[in-house]
Design a protein around this motif. Structure first.
Motif, PDB file in Angstrom:
ATOM      1  N   THR A  40       0.827  -1.198   0.000  1.00  0.00           N
ATOM      2  CA  THR A  40       0.000   0.000   0.000  1.00  0.00           C
ATOM      3  C   THR A  40       0.861   1.248   0.000  1.00  0.00           C
ATOM      4  O   THR A  40       0.599   2.202  -0.752  1.00  0.00           O
ATOM      5  CB  THR A  40      -0.922   0.002   1.237  1.00  0.00           C
ATOM      6  N   LEU A  84      -2.016   4.842  -5.933  1.00  0.00           N
ATOM      7  CA  LEU A  84      -3.047   4.900  -4.904  1.00  0.00           C
ATOM      8  C   LEU A  84      -3.072   6.304  -4.307  1.00  0.00           C
ATOM      9  O   LEU A  84      -2.029   6.959  -4.223  1.00  0.00           O
ATOM     10  CB  LEU A  84      -2.773   3.893  -3.778  1.00  0.00           C
ATOM     11  N   HIS A  92      -7.261   5.925  -0.475  1.00  0.00           N
ATOM     12  CA  HIS A  92      -7.160   4.474  -0.662  1.00  0.00           C
ATOM     13  C   HIS A  92      -6.298   3.855   0.444  1.00  0.00           C
ATOM     14  O   HIS A  92      -6.618   2.785   0.979  1.00  0.00           O
ATOM     15  CB  HIS A  92      -6.527   4.156  -2.016  1.00  0.00           C
ATOM     16  N   PHE A 146      -5.385  -7.453  -3.510  1.00  0.00           N
ATOM     17  CA  PHE A 146      -5.681  -6.279  -4.322  1.00  0.00           C
ATOM     18  C   PHE A 146      -4.445  -5.645  -4.959  1.00  0.00           C
ATOM     19  O   PHE A 146      -4.538  -5.070  -6.045  1.00  0.00           O
ATOM     20  CB  PHE A 146      -6.403  -5.221  -3.466  1.00  0.00           C
ATOM     21  N   PRO A 187      -7.193  -1.083  -8.335  1.00  0.00           N
ATOM     22  CA  PRO A 187      -7.681  -0.485  -7.087  1.00  0.00           C
ATOM     23  C   PRO A 187      -7.588   1.037  -7.074  1.00  0.00           C
ATOM     24  O   PRO A 187      -8.521   1.716  -6.637  1.00  0.00           O
ATOM     25  CB  PRO A 187      -6.773  -1.113  -6.023  1.00  0.00           C
ATOM     26  N   LEU A 244     -10.413   2.940  -8.839  1.00  0.00           N
ATOM     27  CA  LEU A 244     -11.723   2.997  -8.185  1.00  0.00           C
ATOM     28  C   LEU A 244     -11.769   4.219  -7.275  1.00  0.00           C
ATOM     29  O   LEU A 244     -10.764   4.563  -6.653  1.00  0.00           O
ATOM     30  CB  LEU A 244     -11.952   1.746  -7.338  1.00  0.00           C
ATOM     31  N   ARG A 270     -15.530   3.045  -3.139  1.00  0.00           N
ATOM     32  CA  ARG A 270     -15.789   1.781  -3.807  1.00  0.00           C
ATOM     33  C   ARG A 270     -14.672   0.781  -3.537  1.00  0.00           C
ATOM     34  O   ARG A 270     -14.913  -0.423  -3.386  1.00  0.00           O
ATOM     35  CB  ARG A 270     -15.942   1.991  -5.316  1.00  0.00           C
ATOM     36  N   PHE A 271     -13.433   1.260  -3.460  1.00  0.00           N
ATOM     37  CA  PHE A 271     -12.326   0.378  -3.088  1.00  0.00           C
ATOM     38  C   PHE A 271     -12.518  -0.147  -1.668  1.00  0.00           C
ATOM     39  O   PHE A 271     -12.309  -1.330  -1.396  1.00  0.00           O
ATOM     40  CB  PHE A 271     -10.998   1.120  -3.204  1.00  0.00           C
ATOM     41  N   ARG A 272     -12.936   0.726  -0.760  1.00  0.00           N
ATOM     42  CA  ARG A 272     -13.187   0.293   0.622  1.00  0.00           C
ATOM     43  C   ARG A 272     -14.267  -0.789   0.648  1.00  0.00           C
ATOM     44  O   ARG A 272     -14.162  -1.772   1.396  1.00  0.00           O
ATOM     45  CB  ARG A 272     -13.611   1.492   1.470  1.00  0.00           C
ATOM     46  N   LYS A 305     -15.046  -2.985  -1.684  1.00  0.00           N
ATOM     47  CA  LYS A 305     -14.503  -4.252  -2.165  1.00  0.00           C
ATOM     48  C   LYS A 305     -13.567  -4.873  -1.132  1.00  0.00           C
ATOM     49  O   LYS A 305     -13.570  -6.091  -0.924  1.00  0.00           O
ATOM     50  CB  LYS A 305     -13.781  -4.035  -3.496  1.00  0.00           C
ATOM     51  N   GLU A 320     -16.485  -1.020 -12.535  1.00  0.00           N
ATOM     52  CA  GLU A 320     -16.182  -1.962 -11.455  1.00  0.00           C
ATOM     53  C   GLU A 320     -16.822  -3.318 -11.722  1.00  0.00           C
ATOM     54  O   GLU A 320     -17.943  -3.396 -12.223  1.00  0.00           O
ATOM     55  CB  GLU A 320     -16.724  -1.380 -10.145  1.00  0.00           C
TER      56      GLU A 320
END
Length: 484
Positions: free
Chosen positions: A122, A131, A135, A158, A172, A175, A179-181, A183, A441
């Motif tokens: 990350t 990111l 994110h 991811f 990722p 998004l 929306r990433f959260r 998923k 998505e």
């Protein structure tokens, strides 16, 4: 080590600045200077986003490096204070340097240490600009209750080199963060070391309502409830509000929903079949049918496993909740069974002879929500829309249909936004007026769990089963024999 990482982050940041400068120094020459200015501005915004991500990564390295050094200095100096006092001192120092509150400084220090020590993929994505900070925060929060192994598995799913992301699906960082959260939360719920059943049972005991005053003579009234109850309330309220809409109703849909909710709470438990209009008179409600999909793995429905089901518009729910919804025949919930081999839809409830209904249900299974980038609208009245218009030779097959919400349906037909082709299992993407392409998505299907008693029998030896007459078992029986 922390100092070297900070220097590397600074070098990346400097490269981003140079790239952004090159974009903004464009000559402006060309056939259409206004179009070139628009494109250069969009490219500049993208560059600024990468620059902000790089700045956030540098801040993470510096904050984590400070915490590491401060703890080492305190330990070496044998400072006579406890861990809590030392932590408070570090928080106060960071708060003073950044001119922020102590609470915000404490959160920043914690997030920075987690990213630097637990979530390297990350942090790398943040540093290279793939990111955003939002994110990264989502990843920190979604791994908060996982051990290191669980956090590493979620991150690898991811962001790892072998992450199962289809070529037509957005990465990722492409998004929008919420929306990433969503998923990440779905994957976390499916793979959490403690079963969702146990965590749900604890949380049910904490159900409550809350009241919070707000400005301008207003207030918030919140309820913390089981997901099926809250979803049923939301869908019923929305359906009632849709029924009240008409040429003589001045209230917006949100206003109608709020009025119907207040009416229901204050009417001694009456069913809310009517609502007051803006003049205080009672208006009859035309109640549309609200149909919510509950996606249940076959073995979970049969009680052979406890893996989560999926509630449309919410996410993973305990298997016991799904079985209860199916057994009770809840009117607004519609059962969907999934393939035991790959997790794809297997059967959508009872047999339907009207193709249009079956197509609409399949679209909801395929897309999950409005397929426009960043949209979370999973309202029950999303509209089936031909991607290639009927009068241009388009068909009414799944691969030529999308289900945008009303807002993005209008946008498609009143602006230069155009959808790209879809498939049976993949929603359409979009092309913006500037020519940029945006991916939609995808649903996160994954193979369900097989009960240990069945694992050795797969591969043709289906005649060893003696399945009962329940709907899920009949479907499984047909499925196994058809694949045997």
């Amino acid at each position: 080590m922390a100092g070297r990482a900070a220097l590397e982050a600074l070098e990346v940041l400097e490269a981003s600045l140079a790239e952004l400068g090159a974009v903004l120094r464009g000559t402006g020459e060309g056939f259409d200077p206004l179009r070139e200015q628009a494109d250069r501005s969009l490219d500049g915004l993208a560059g600024v986003a990468r620059l902000e991500a790089g700045t956030a990564a540098l801040k993470v390295h510096l904050a984590a490096g400070y915490a590491e050094a401060a703890k080492a200095v305190a330990s070496r100096a044998m400072v006579p204070c406890g861990a809590m006092a030392q932590e408070a001192s570090m928080v106060a120092e960071v708060a003073g340097v950044l001119t922020i509150g102590a609470r915000a400084a404490g959160v920043l220090l914690n997030e920075s240490q987690v990213l630097a020590n637990v979530l390297p993929l990350t942090l790398a994505g943040l540093q290279d600009g793939s990111l955003s900070w939002a994110h990264a925060k989502a990843m920190v929060e979604e791994t908060a209750t996982l051990d290191r192994a669980g956090a590493a598995a979620l991150e690898a799913h991811f962001l790892g080199p072998d992450a199962p992301i289809p070529a037509t699906a957005p990465a990722p960082g492409e998004l929008v963060p919420h929306r990433f959260r969503h998923k990440a939360r779905i994957w976390r719920e499916r793979h959490h070391p403690e079963s969702l059943e146990k965590r749900h049972a604890r949380s049910v005991a904490e159900r409550r309502v809350e009241h919070r005053p707000d400005m301008d003579g207003m207030a918030w009234f919140h309820a913390y409830l089981p997901a099926d109850t809250a979803s049923a309330m939301w869908n019923r309220t929305t359906a009632l509000a849709r029924g009240l809409q008409g040429p003589d109703e001045p209230r917006t849909l949100p206003q109608l929903c709020a009025d119907i909710f207040a009416d229901a709470v204050l009417s001694n438990g009456q069913d809310g079949q009517s609502g007051q209009d803006s003049g205080g008179t009672v208006a009859e409600v035309r109640t549309p049918h609200a149909e919510v999909l509950v996606t249940v793995p076959v073995f979970s429905l049969m009680g052979l496993t406890d893996e989560p089901a999926m509630l449309d518009g919410y996410g993973p729910i305990p298997a016991s909740m799904a079985r209860k919804l199916v057994a009770d025949g809840a009117g607004s919930f519609y059962r969907v069974l999934v393939d035991p081999r790959d997790g794809a839809p297997l059967e959508i409830g009872r047999t339907s002879y009207r193709v249009t209904k079956a197509i609409r249900r399949w679209l909801r299974m395929r897309d999950g929500k409005c397929p426009f980038p960043g949209c979370s609208n999973n309202s029950l009245d999303n509209e089936a829309d031909h991607l290639l218009a009927w009068h241009h030779g388009g068909t009414t097959g799944i691969s030529n249909l999308g289900q945008p919400c009303r807002k993005h349906h209008r946008l498609r037909h009143t602006s230069g936004w155009t959808p790209t082709p879809a498939t049976k299992h993949e929603p359409p993407g979009w092309i913006s007026p500037s020519g940029r392409r945006y991916k939609s998505e995808h649903q996160d299907w994954e193979p369900p769990q097989w009960p240990e008693t069945l694992q050795d029998a797969v591969g043709g030896q289906v005649d060893v089963f003696h399945l009962g007459p329940s709907p899920g078992e009949v479907v499984l029986d047909r499925f196994l024999h058809s694949r045997g």
